[in-house]
Design a protein around this motif. Structure first.
Motif, short mmCIF file in Angstrom:
data_model
loop_
_atom_site.label_atom_id
_atom_site.label_comp_id
_atom_site.label_asym_id
_atom_site.label_seq_id
_atom_site.Cartn_x
_atom_site.Cartn_y
_atom_site.Cartn_z
N GLY A 380 0.77 -0.91 -0.05
CA GLY A 380 -0.12 0.39 0.18
C GLY A 380 1.34 1.03 -0.04
O GLY A 380 1.91 1.11 0.19
N PRO A 381 -0.33 2.32 -0.51
CA PRO A 381 0.86 3.48 -0.03
C PRO A 381 1.63 3.69 1.27
O PRO A 381 1.97 3.32 1.95
N ALA A 382 3.02 4.47 1.54
CA ALA A 382 3.59 4.83 1.93
C ALA A 382 3.16 5.45 3.49
O ALA A 382 3.51 4.59 4.39
N CYS A 383 1.89 6.02 3.28
CA CYS A 383 1.35 5.96 5.07
C CYS A 383 0.43 4.68 5.62
O CYS A 383 0.07 5.19 6.56
N TYR A 384 0.73 4.19 4.92
CA TYR A 384 -0.48 2.81 5.12
C TYR A 384 1.26 2.57 6.14
O TYR A 384 0.70 0.97 7.32
N ARG A 385 2.20 2.53 6.99
CA ARG A 385 3.09 2.52 7.19
C ARG A 385 3.40 0.96 7.12
O ARG A 385 3.57 -0.59 8.55
N LYS A 386 3.61 0.49 6.19
CA LYS A 386 4.24 -1.18 5.79
C LYS A 386 5.05 -1.13 4.73
O LYS A 386 5.64 -1.98 4.26
N GLY A 387 6.05 -0.15 4.82
CA GLY A 387 6.94 0.11 3.68
C GLY A 387 6.55 0.64 2.28
O GLY A 387 8.34 -0.15 1.05
N GLY A 388 5.58 1.10 1.82
CA GLY A 388 5.41 0.82 0.63
C GLY A 388 6.07 2.31 0.09
O GLY A 388 6.25 3.28 0.84
N PRO A 389 5.62 2.67 -1.41
CA PRO A 389 5.89 3.91 -2.05
C PRO A 389 5.59 4.81 -2.07
O PRO A 389 4.30 5.39 -1.21
N LEU A 390 5.53 5.58 -2.15
CA LEU A 390 5.00 6.96 -2.48
C LEU A 390 4.16 7.01 -3.32
O LEU A 390 3.98 6.43 -4.59
N THR A 391 2.95 7.38 -3.29
CA THR A 391 1.72 7.07 -3.97
C THR A 391 0.63 8.50 -4.40
O THR A 391 0.60 9.79 -3.88
N VAL A 392 -0.45 8.50 -5.32
CA VAL A 392 -1.34 9.78 -5.15
C VAL A 392 -1.86 9.96 -3.76
O VAL A 392 -2.23 11.12 -3.53
N THR A 393 -2.23 8.37 -2.95
CA THR A 393 -2.84 9.18 -1.12
C THR A 393 -2.43 9.72 -0.50
O THR A 393 -1.88 10.31 -0.07
N ASP A 394 -0.74 9.69 -0.64
CA ASP A 394 0.21 10.31 -0.16
C ASP A 394 0.66 11.92 -0.29
O ASP A 394 0.69 12.68 0.86
N ALA A 395 0.17 11.89 -2.03
CA ALA A 395 0.22 13.42 -2.18
C ALA A 395 -0.74 14.20 -1.16
O ALA A 395 -0.52 14.98 -1.33
#
Length: 1267
Positions: A380-395
């Motif tokens: 998932g997105p970086a903000c999901y706290r699972k080591g994910g990459p930057l996404t539109v949700t993060d933006a």
């Protein structure tokens, strides 16, 4: 919606992650519930659990989970489900066997023979759905009046007359079926040629298979009786593959209720937006069951019958976004691709693009890039706290548009933490540092805002394409937003498209479920027709319409019947039309005035009609609808937060459920409910309607002046804008052209050029057009100079002026600006004309030796002067080839003139759009960004060359590579490349290449440049703008008088379609990219005074460092689709005896080359056959120890028993009964075969990650790139 008094009614959308439940209670209240689709620790089935919870909470009675639910309180249940979609994506359907006509066991493997991604050397095509194939020695052919072969007794069917050439051998079929059953396969798909119109053989096989014990038998004649064997075959395989899984799910679902829901009305949503009884729900019509409910939901809740303002549905999810349109009627398509499988069944036209909340953010070669890669649900997105990459949700989170305090704490490894703003900002700071190394100093919020703008522009393009494709003005629509992520982007997207209104329903978070409650129950029947729409056919048409209507009424007791017919002029472009609003008259059949309906629809879509051409009725379809009844169903801000727009602004936050009806909210503001977040942007106003829905008025954006200095965000947006101009030009050209080549095969390119003639944007990406048009425009600038005036349009096709081959006519329009003496831009369109004269029909002679034999020649011809189309002059030029021996002028002047006018119209649209762009930003800014886009492509190529040079130097100590390959006549094509590692530049030197040849394999310089751009793009390995910048780091040396730069009058038709492939082979060999693919397009044509036909045929693709070559596919400089076997036999005097793979023709190696194909054509009347091929003596090379692929072979089996080798290039007269056998080359192998054991396993990916797109916009682009 239909009511059942005193009972609970349920509409349930079972998605891949969540299940949404809409319940109507006995007292008229409504409830909405959302739960996980899979939670095995707590319940077996989510829809059952949702029903159980509502019943328990509303009645106060206990409904234990471990007991079947009592159904006495349930009125009806309506469901949409992704069970079929997920089984297709995961390839977890039933084990299936395919039974097919002898000679066609690989038909569905080859498919259309086009590769899905033009620049991917590893051709990733989804595997077929069946495990085993049984070939049946039976054959039915269509009866033809001009057939000169012995005839059998005719059999009548739905307008076609047929002959059985080979009866079905049921004893052999039984033996083969028993063998399949013994191996545990119990699902069977049956595809016999021409069964769409005569199904007796299929029915006999079906009866036998059911008797033997097959639990699922799908017959193509029953699943979808439409002409074209390949899509019908895919559809019947999907039906056999998915229907058992659906039945398995339904069995489990009904077992959770007392009496297995025997006395409850249970309906399921089909892909066409209609409901069907549970026992009729089947695999081929279930793939869009989930998203179809959302379309029905927004259509019914957003469209006003009073205002009749059309609506665009915008459903933005995690990995993708669905876009569709509604204007009082559902827009259907009858052939669409999902997860790489083409289904021929009625489906809502839902266009899926790979851009969603989970789309990843990249900075590549100076450009902001969003997607198509997705973070998925895990990590998932970086903000999901699972080591994910930057996404539109993060933006959105970084900009303050998502508020973590309003989200549940379900994130992190333990799924008990809130969204992490800290993790998002850490990633953005890292990316911002990377961006600032490239250009200027940006803040993290400015970077996040830039990615949002780029994502919005990416989602605007399919909406523009969906509306403008059919002649609609995008700005005159309402944007209906639903789904979880769309509310954050709705205002910006509406503003970018010129829309003034955004509508968000109160149930937008569960709109698919709500749509199920509003949907109609439908029954649909269809059959092929093959009748001309004229007076003497009306009686037959009316009788068949009445028969189909009776079937609908008997099944459904339908109150409403919608009759549609597939109609076309005498070409391939069929339209589905309904006679609603066109009552019958003396000149029509009793069912309605379909002629008027068809001509009006044709005029709307294509801009003209063809009164002198007959209208054919291909199919009749009756759709019965049991209409549902549509029952209509204190205020304080919670907090104030800061949101980033052009800076931080105070932004009020409101809870949707607390807003009173009629209240207005000025932006900026955020409205939050349980399932979605809505951003009301500055200069926008949100109002709560009486029904509790949000309606937003979108104001204009206060325009911020943009300077000429580089802004990397605007660079991405301008790249989209320039591409959109080229795409819209293409839509106009397709709509207004008249020929099959341009209107249906889409064999054209449109492009925008700078004032120096340098390419800026080009659409679509037809490989042989990539660099060639730039050469044409620049030649005109050098040749005409100040003689170019406003109102002039230039026509050119000469090889010395950047032409590829003569049938490709390029029309160039200079774009002038008031106060500027020279053109500020150029727009151009290149279209393949079916005939422009010469020694053979089609202007593609295999044996031409001079340019004049190939047709009319234009160098710098003024097609329009001072705004006046020069019809007389261009007609004379098109007829001029008749002055040469054995040559003719154009054989289809009417189509030539019509298509040239269409090209002028397309250029006019491009000129208008360029003007609008300049009006918005100013000429200096637009031209500056044109240059920046070209520089971006240049930077990507330089980075690739630097990386290759570093690796090659470390490996060999050299910065030079070289290679050589040969044409079949022994002519060498030699290449030496010198790379400058520091600059990322290279010199491509073709010195040593053979001289111009006697024949037509000479390739103009523009062809070599196109091949070079294609190779560079493949080696870069990511999307880059394909423009002049690609060649900026490259210096090309081609010796004059060689096969790659011939004299002015040299024949060139083979250079375009054959030599171009060898140039690619030589470049890839030098860089050791991959083994050679088949290296040929296998150009086959035949004709007589009455007919003409042309095709190119697939072969084997070369293997690479980590992949096997694909078998039976087109490669490199062509991607043409093959004509379907049933269409071929219906329209031309030929029988296709075999079309299958050629086993063992691919080269062996650690990774094996793909196999070529075998294609056998039996001719039914006298024709002239022309063959223009290569790789008949030289074999496609293997690389790094891999073996060469097999050479091709062209054989002719004469009716008298003789077998002749025709060689690579010939033209020969054929007699009835002669059979041409084509064996195409295989691809080369890669690496030594003894190393094959160490081959790494390829990671399996969900097919929606590899093939995420869907819908008519996607199909159009695939068709364009399949030219």
């Amino acid at each position: 919606m239909a009511e059942t008094k005193g009972k609970f009614d349920f509409a349930i959308d079972r998605g891949g992650t969540f299940t949404d439940v809409f319940a109507r209670l006995p007292d008229g209240r409504e409830r909405v519930l959302k739960l996980l689709s899979r939670d095995p620790q707590n319940y077996k089935d989510a829809p059952t659990e949702g029903i159980r919870r509502v019943l328990e909470e509303e009645t106060g009675q206990a409904f234990p989970r471990d007991q079947p639910v009592d159904t006495s309180l349930i009125g009806w249940i309506r469901m949409g489900t992704t069970v079929a979609t997920n089984a297709l994506l995961e390839r977890e359907g039933e084990r299936t066997a395919l039974l097919v006509t002898l000679g066609f066991k690989d038909l569905l493997h080859i498919g259309t023979q086009a590769r899905p991604k033009l620049f991917d050397l590893e051709v990733a095509v989804p595997e077929v759905l069946y495990e085993e194939v049984i070939e049946v020695d039976e054959r039915v052919v269509l009866r033809q009046d001009g057939c000169q072969l012995p005839r059998n007794d005719p059999k009548r069917s739905t307008g076609d007359s047929l002959e059985v050439w080979k009866e079905l051998d049921l004893e052999r079929v039984e033996k083969d079926l028993k063998g399949v059953l013994s191996r545990g396969i119990t699902s069977l798909a049956v595809l016999l040629l021409h069964s769409y119109t005569w199904s007796d053989h299929e029915k006999e096989v079906g009866t036998l298979a059911r008797r033997l014990g097959f639990t699922q038998v799908s017959l193509s004649s029953e699943v979808m009786p439409m002409v074209r064997a390949v899509p019908r075959g895919y559809t019947v395989c999907a039906d056999a593959y998915l229907t058992p899984k659906i039945h398995q799910y339904l069995k489990g679902f009904t077992s959770g209720f007392k009496g297995n829901l025997k006395d409850v009305d249970v309906l399921f949503m089909q892909s066409d937006g209609g409901l069907t009884p549970m026992d009729q729900f089947c695999g081929s019509r279930a793939v869009l069951s989930g998203p179809a409910g959302g379309v029905v939901g927004y259509a019914i809740t957003s469209y006003s019958q009073m205002e009749k303002k059309p609506v665009i549905g915008f459903d933005m999810g995690g990995t993708s976004t669905d876009v569709s349109r509604y204007a009082g009627q559902y827009e259907h398509v009858f052939e669409a691709t999902t997860a790489g499988v083409t289904l021929q069944a009625p489906q809502l036209d839902i266009n899926t693009v790979a851009a969603g909340g989970g789309s990843r953010l990249f900075f590549r070669s100076g450009m902001f890039v969003v997607g198509p890669e997705s973070a998925g649900a895990h990590p998932g997105p970086a903000c999901y706290r699972k080591g994910g990459p930057l996404t539109v949700t993060d933006a959105n989170l970084a900009l303050g548009r998502l508020l973590p305090s309003f989200f549940p704490k379900i994130f992190g490894p333990g799924e008990n933490e809130p969204l992490s703003l800290e993790e998002t900002m850490k990633h953005f700071r890292q990316l911002t540092e990377e961006i600032n190394l490239f250009l200027s100093s940006n803040q993290s919020q400015e970077v996040a805002m830039g990615f949002i703008r780029v994502a919005n522009e990416a989602m605007c393009r399919p909406i523009r394409a969906l509306t403008q494709a059919k002649g609609h003005d995008t700005s005159q629509h309402v944007l209906a937003c639903f789904g979880g992520a769309g509310g954050q982007h709705a205002c910006a997207i509406a503003r970018a498209l010129g829309m003034k209104t955004v509508f968000i329903h109160k149930y937008s978070g569960v709109l698919s479920a709500y749509g199920l409650a509003l949907a109609d129950v439908v029954e649909e029947v269809q059959e092929p027709c093959s009748l001309q729409y004229e007076q003497h056919s009306f009686g037959k048409l009316d009788r068949r319409v009445e028969q189909l209507s009776k079937r609908c009424r008997d099944t459904l007791c339908a109150r409403t019947l919608i009759l549609t017919e597939y109609m076309r002029y005498g070409t391939d472009c069929a339209l589905m039309v309904t006679a609603a609003g066109y009552p019958s008259n003396a000149q029509s059949c009793l069912a309605g005035d379909f002629r008027s309906a068809f001509t009006k629809r044709y005029l709307k879509e294509f801009g003209f009609t063809i009164p002198d051409r007959p209208i054919m009725v291909d199919d009749i379809r009756v759709r019965g609808c049991g209409k549902s009844v549509n029952k209509n169903i204190c205020f304080e801000k919670v907090i104030t937060t800061f949101c980033y727009f052009e800076g931080y602004l105070d932004t009020s936050v409101y809870l949707w459920e607390e807003l009173p009806c009629g209240h207005s909210i000025q932006g900026p503001a955020i409205i939050i409910d349980k399932n979605s977040t809505i951003l009301v942007e500055p200069c926008c106003e949100a109002r709560l309607t009486e029904g509790g829905d949000v309606c937003m008025s979108v104001g204009s954006d206060p325009h911020c002046a943009l300077g000429t200095e580089l802004n990397t965000v605007q660079l991405s947006i301008f790249s989209h804008r320039f591409m959109s101009i080229a795409e819209q030009m293409g839509r106009v050209l397709q709509r207004t052209s008249i020929s099959t080549n341009i209107k249906e095969r889409l064999d054209f390119s449109c492009a925008v050029f700078g004032p120096d003639g340098g390419l800026v944007s080009n659409a679509p990406h037809i490989p042989v057009h990539l660099g060639a048009m730039q050469e044409t425009v620049q030649y005109q600038i050098r040749s005409l100079g100040n003689n170019l005036k406003e109102g002039d349009v230039i026509l050119s096709n000469h090889p010395c002026a950047g032409g590829s081959h003569l049938p490709d006519l390029t029309v160039i329009t200079p774009v002038f600006r008031k106060g500027v003496s020279c053109p500020v831009f150029f727009v151009a369109s290149r279209g393949h004309h079916a005939d422009i004269g010469g020694i053979t029909p089609g202007s593609m002679p295999p044996h031409s030796t001079s340019l004049q034999q190939e047709g009319a020649v234009f160098t710098s011809f003024k097609l329009v002067t001072g705004g006046v189309f020069q019809e007389k002059a261009v007609t004379e030029a098109l007829m001029a080839p008749a002055q040469y021996p054995d040559c003719s002028g154009t054989r289809n002047l009417h189509d030539n003139l019509s298509d040239l006018r269409a090209q002028v119209a397309a250029n006019q649209r491009g000129s208008q759009l360029v003007g609008e762009l300049i009006d918005s930003y100013g000429l200096a800014v637009v031209q500056a960004y044109m240059g920046y886009i070209q520089s971006n492509a240049e930077l990507a190529v330089r980075d690739m060359l630097k990386d290759f040079a570093r690796r090659w130097r470390q490996q060999t100590g050299s910065l030079e590579v070289e290679s050589e390959d040969f044409m079949d006549d022994g002519t060498p094509i030699k290449l030496r490349v010198q790379i400058n590692e520091d600059e990322g530049s290279a010199v491509f030197d073709f010195t040593g290449t053979g001289t111009e040849v006697w024949g037509n394999c000479n390739a103009p310089r523009a062809i070599t440049l196109s091949a070079l751009i294609y190779c560079l793009r493949c080696m870069v390995g990511q999307d880059i703008p394909l423009n002049q910048g690609c060649l900026a780091p490259i210096r090309v040396i081609i010796p004059s008088g060689s096969i790659l730069q011939p004299s002015q009058n040299a024949a060139v038709v083979g250079g375009n379609v054959l030599t171009s492939q060898r140039v690619v082979d030589v470049i890839f060999r030098a860089f050791e990219v991959c083994a050679a693919s088949q290296g040929c397009m296998n150009n086959i044509s035949f004709g007589s005074e009455k007919i003409g036909y042309y095709e190119t045929v697939a072969g084997g693709a070369g293997a690479g460092p980590s992949w096997n070559g694909r078998s039976g596919v087109h490669s490199h400089m062509t991607n043409t689709r093959i004509t379907d076997p049933e269409i071929l036999e219906k329209r031309y005097p030929v029988i296709l005896e075999q079309f299958s793979l050629r086993p063992g023709s691919g080269g062996a190696g650690k990774y094996c080359g793909g196999d070529g194909v075998m294609r056998k054509l039996l001719f039914r009347s006298k024709v002239v056959l022309s063959v223009l091929t290569e790789r008949r003596s030289t074999r496609p090379y293997g690389l790094l120890g891999g073996e060469d692929g097999a050479a091709g072979l062209n054989l002719l089996h004469r009716v008298d028993g003789r077998v002749l080798n025709l060689g690579a290039k010939t033209s020969i007269s054929l007699q009835p009964g002669d059979m041409f056998c084509l064996y195409t080359p295989g691809g080369g192998g890669y690496g030594r075969e003894e190393d094959a054991n160490g081959r790494p396993q390829t990671k399996r990916r969900r097919l929606n990650e590899t093939f995420p797109e869907r819908g008519s916009v996607f199909e159009y682009r695939m068709a364009q790139e399949g030219v």
